[in-house]
Design a protein around this motif. Structure first.
Motif, PDB file in Angstrom:
ATOM      1  N   ILE A 192       0.850  -1.195   0.000  1.00 19.23           N
ATOM      2  CA  ILE A 192       0.000   0.000   0.000  1.00 19.23           C
ATOM      3  C   ILE A 192       0.890   1.250   0.000  1.00 19.23           C
ATOM      4  N   ALA A 193       0.768   2.030  -1.041  1.00 19.39           N
ATOM      5  CA  ALA A 193       1.415   3.341  -1.134  1.00 19.39           C
ATOM      6  C   ALA A 193       2.903   3.269  -0.800  1.00 19.39           C
ATOM      7  N   ASP A 194       3.391   4.277  -0.079  1.00 20.95           N
ATOM      8  CA  ASP A 194       4.811   4.384   0.273  1.00 20.95           C
ATOM      9  C   ASP A 194       4.906   4.649   1.771  1.00 20.95           C
ATOM     10  N   PRO A 195       6.122   4.651   2.333  1.00 24.47           N
ATOM     11  CA  PRO A 195       6.233   4.818   3.792  1.00 24.47           C
ATOM     12  C   PRO A 195       5.599   6.112   4.308  1.00 24.47           C
ATOM     13  N   ILE A 196       5.620   7.180   3.530  1.00 21.87           N
ATOM     14  CA  ILE A 196       5.042   8.455   4.007  1.00 21.87           C
ATOM     15  C   ILE A 196       3.533   8.282   4.220  1.00 21.87           C
ATOM     16  N   VAL A 197       2.865   7.701   3.228  1.00 16.98           N
ATOM     17  CA  VAL A 197       1.413   7.477   3.356  1.00 16.98           C
ATOM     18  C   VAL A 197       1.139   6.448   4.450  1.00 16.98           C
ATOM     19  N   ARG A 198       1.951   5.401   4.497  1.00 15.85           N
ATOM     20  CA  ARG A 198       1.700   4.338   5.496  1.00 15.85           C
ATOM     21  C   ARG A 198       1.922   4.830   6.924  1.00 15.85           C
ATOM     22  N   ASN A 199       2.778   5.806   7.109  1.00 16.11           N
ATOM     23  CA  ASN A 199       3.018   6.325   8.465  1.00 16.11           C
ATOM     24  C   ASN A 199       1.861   7.157   8.982  1.00 16.11           C
ATOM     25  N   ARG A 200       1.042   7.642   8.113  1.00 16.59           N
ATOM     26  CA  ARG A 200      -0.022   8.581   8.511  1.00 16.59           C
ATOM     27  C   ARG A 200      -1.426   8.014   8.235  1.00 16.59           C
ATOM     28  N   GLY A 201      -1.596   7.395   7.086  1.00 21.74           N
ATOM     29  CA  GLY A 201      -2.914   6.873   6.698  1.00 21.74           C
ATOM     30  C   GLY A 201      -3.373   5.786   7.651  1.00 21.74           C
ATOM     31  N   THR A 202      -4.674   5.713   7.873  1.00 15.91           N
ATOM     32  CA  THR A 202      -5.217   4.798   8.879  1.00 15.91           C
ATOM     33  C   THR A 202      -6.073   3.693   8.250  1.00 15.91           C
ATOM     34  N   VAL A 203      -6.226   2.642   9.027  1.00 16.66           N
ATOM     35  CA  VAL A 203      -7.074   1.526   8.579  1.00 16.66           C
ATOM     36  C   VAL A 203      -8.520   2.004   8.454  1.00 16.66           C
ATOM     37  N   GLY A 204      -8.991   2.731   9.480  1.00 16.81           N
ATOM     38  CA  GLY A 204     -10.378   3.208   9.458  1.00 16.81           C
ATOM     39  C   GLY A 204     -10.632   4.181   8.317  1.00 16.81           C
ATOM     40  N   GLY A 205      -9.686   5.088   8.095  1.00 19.04           N
ATOM     41  CA  GLY A 205      -9.842   6.052   7.000  1.00 19.04           C
ATOM     42  C   GLY A 205      -9.900   5.349   5.659  1.00 19.04           C
ATOM     43  N   SER A 206      -9.089   4.324   5.509  1.00 20.26           N
ATOM     44  CA  SER A 206      -9.071   3.588   4.244  1.00 20.26           C
ATOM     45  C   SER A 206     -10.420   2.928   3.984  1.00 20.26           C
ATOM     46  N   LEU A 207     -10.967   2.268   5.021  1.00 19.92           N
ATOM     47  CA  LEU A 207     -12.245   1.587   4.810  1.00 19.92           C
ATOM     48  C   LEU A 207     -13.384   2.583   4.622  1.00 19.92           C
ATOM     49  N   CYS A 208     -13.373   3.681   5.393  1.00 21.24           N
ATOM     50  CA  CYS A 208     -14.452   4.673   5.252  1.00 21.24           C
ATOM     51  C   CYS A 208     -14.371   5.404   3.913  1.00 21.24           C
ATOM     52  N   GLN A 209     -13.173   5.570   3.390  1.00 20.95           N
ATOM     53  CA  GLN A 209     -13.045   6.215   2.078  1.00 20.95           C
ATOM     54  C   GLN A 209     -13.686   5.340   0.994  1.00 20.95           C
ATOM     55  N   ALA A 210     -13.581   4.011   1.182  1.00 19.59           N
ATOM     56  CA  ALA A 210     -14.218   3.038   0.273  1.00 19.59           C
ATOM     57  C   ALA A 210     -13.862   3.274  -1.199  1.00 19.59           C
ATOM     58  N   ASP A 211     -12.616   3.647  -1.419  1.00 17.27           N
ATOM     59  CA  ASP A 211     -12.141   3.777  -2.804  1.00 17.27           C
ATOM     60  C   ASP A 211     -12.229   2.396  -3.468  1.00 17.27           C
ATOM     61  N   PRO A 212     -12.772   2.314  -4.702  1.00 13.18           N
ATOM     62  CA  PRO A 212     -12.914   0.993  -5.348  1.00 13.18           C
ATOM     63  C   PRO A 212     -11.592   0.275  -5.582  1.00 13.18           C
ATOM     64  N   SER A 213     -10.460   0.975  -5.432  1.00 12.92           N
ATOM     65  CA  SER A 213      -9.152   0.333  -5.600  1.00 12.92           C
ATOM     66  C   SER A 213      -8.431   0.135  -4.271  1.00 12.92           C
ATOM     67  N   GLU A 214      -9.149   0.270  -3.185  1.00 13.79           N
ATOM     68  CA  GLU A 214      -8.524   0.211  -1.863  1.00 13.79           C
ATOM     69  C   GLU A 214      -8.181  -1.237  -1.515  1.00 13.79           C
ATOM     70  N   ASP A 215      -7.020  -1.450  -0.905  1.00 14.34           N
ATOM     71  CA  ASP A 215      -6.543  -2.816  -0.669  1.00 14.34           C
ATOM     72  C   ASP A 215      -7.133  -3.469   0.577  1.00 14.34           C
ATOM     73  N   LEU A 216      -7.200  -2.731   1.683  1.00 14.92           N
ATOM     74  CA  LEU A 216      -7.644  -3.382   2.927  1.00 14.92           C
ATOM     75  C   LEU A 216      -9.106  -3.819   2.859  1.00 14.92           C
ATOM     76  N   SER A 217      -9.903  -3.141   2.039  1.00 12.15           N
ATOM     77  CA  SER A 217     -11.308  -3.535   1.906  1.00 12.15           C
ATOM     78  C   SER A 217     -11.397  -4.972   1.395  1.00 12.15           C
ATOM     79  N   ALA A 218     -10.565  -5.305   0.413  1.00 11.64           N
ATOM     80  CA  ALA A 218     -10.561  -6.672  -0.124  1.00 11.64           C
ATOM     81  C   ALA A 218     -10.000  -7.653   0.903  1.00 11.64           C
ATOM     82  N   ALA A 219      -8.974  -7.222   1.643  1.00 13.33           N
ATOM     83  CA  ALA A 219      -8.377  -8.116   2.653  1.00 13.33           C
ATOM     84  C   ALA A 219      -9.385  -8.421   3.767  1.00 13.33           C
ATOM     85  N   PHE A 220     -10.050  -7.381   4.268  1.00  7.67           N
ATOM     86  CA  PHE A 220     -11.054  -7.610   5.325  1.00  7.67           C
ATOM     87  C   PHE A 220     -12.242  -8.425   4.796  1.00  7.67           C
ATOM     88  N   THR A 221     -12.576  -8.239   3.527  1.00  9.87           N
ATOM     89  CA  THR A 221     -13.661  -9.036   2.932  1.00  9.87           C
ATOM     90  C   THR A 221     -13.273 -10.515   2.899  1.00  9.87           C
TER      91      THR A 221
END
Ligand SMILES: Cc1cc2nc3c(=O)[nH]c(=O)nc-3n(C[C@H](O)[C@H](O)[C@H](O)COP(=O)(O)OP(=O)(O)OC[C@H]3O[C@@H](n4cnc5c(N)ncnc54)[C@H](O)[C@@H]3O)c2cc1C
Length: 296
Positions: A102-131
């Motif tokens: 997922i992304a690069d270390p800068i994004v990974r250091n700040r971006g959150t699991v909850g934000g990723s799922l709530c954003q629900a981008d159709p290309s988001e990775d954790l949504s598929a993993a949690f599914t």
């Protein structure tokens, strides 16, 4: 330089405080976590919240723990923390597979699991993993807490069941004997997926007793491949059946052409990556149970 429209800023000190701020500012207020999705949208004026409720100080949402035979992941857990979590990796290696890409270390250091799922981008990775692993979303609102299976969490692109005035507080996954894996193709390191697939399975002897499959970036409804799961459960875990399951998953996707590739290519990747994720999960299963196969 693009700048957001004016907005009020509030820093929440607890979940209850965040809920009261959401109630105070009404439907035009938004939670901000890592800000990696929301702030660019505000700069482009695709989102114009009147108030931002910052939840970054909420320690209680920043932990990963095991309680009541479940893995609990706070909504504010950063991608980097999930990647570094030994307990998450031990029970669900799929999260480490996904987070590594997922992304690069800068994004990974700040971006959150909850934000990723709530954003629900159709290309988001954790949504598929949690599914794939049948996660559950724990949502807190003015009337208390509710738990929603992740397969019912997404209501469309960029849309979830989290209502105005509610906060996603945790993701949780029941811990059971299983093996999982995630496979992704990206155009270059750190890019969003051209396509990706996650799989979880449990074997009883040679028979697949449980299978979960999640897909991203290929137009799978709710990131889910139920037809391929149904095909596999109850039969042997052979390469031929995994190939067939990949073909079934791809057949039920509706990819859209974009700068990452045409429809045929994405469909091909959906099949191939589903098959690969299943094989890798099977290899891990055998590694855990008899050490017979080496992980590929
Ligand atoms: C350059 C770049 C590359 C990226 N590459 C990838 C990638 O390859 N794969 C991938 O999966 N993602 C990728 N991302 C997205 C990244 O994972 C972000 O972390 C994620 O989109 C949003 O997380 P956030 O914490 O920044 O959320 P924010 O931007 O803070 O919030 C996003 C949305 O969720 C809402 N929200 C946040 N937290 C909560 C909560 N607890 N309860 C209710 N609502 C909430 C906000 O109101 C907002 O609507 C990338 C992002 C960038 C900037």
């Amino acid at each position: 330089m693009q700048v957001p429209a004016q907005f009020q800023y509030e820093k929440a000190t607890s979940v209850e405080h965040a809920l009261s701020l959401l109630a105070q500012y009404g439907p035009e207020s938004r939670i901000v976590a890592g800000g990696h999705s929301l702030l660019p949208m505000m700069k482009l004026r695709l989102a114009q919240p009147e108030a931002l409720i910052d939840i970054n100080d909420l320690e209680e949402l920043s932990r990963i723990s095991v309680e009541e035979h479940m893995l609990w992941i706070g909504a504010l857990v950063r991608h980097a923390d999930l990647l570094a979590s030994a307990v998450a990796g031990e029970h669900f290696p799929i999260f480490h597979d996904a987070e590594r890409m997922i992304a690069d270390p800068i994004v990974r250091n700040r971006g959150t699991v909850g934000g990723s799922l709530c954003q629900a981008d159709p290309s988001e990775d954790l949504s598929a993993a949690f599914t794939a692993v049948r996660g559950e979303a724990v949502i807190q609102g003015p009337d208390g807490r509710r738990v929603v299976p992740i397969r019912e969490f997404f209501t469309g692109p960029y849309q979830t069941v989290v209502g105005d005035g509610e906060i996603l507080t945790h993701l949780r996954v029941p811990i059971r004997s299983s093996a999982s894996a995630y496979e992704k193709v990206e155009r270059r390191a750190g890019d969003w997926a051209v396509a990706a697939a996650g799989a979880e399975l449990r074997l009883e002897g040679d028979t697949l007793a449980e299978v979960g499959i999640g897909l991203t970036a290929v137009g799978a409804s709710s990131f889910h491949a139920p037809e391929a799961e149904e095909f596999l459960v109850g039969g042997p875990a052979t390469d031929e059946r995994f190939d067939e399951a990949g073909a079934i998953a791809a057949q039920h996707c509706e990819p859209v052409p974009d700068q990452r590739g045409p429809v045929d290519y994405k469909r091909h990747l959906a099949a191939t990556l589903t098959t690969r994720a299943l094989r890798r999960a099977r290899t891990r299963w055998h590694g855990q149970h008899n050490g017979a196969e080496k992980e590929s």
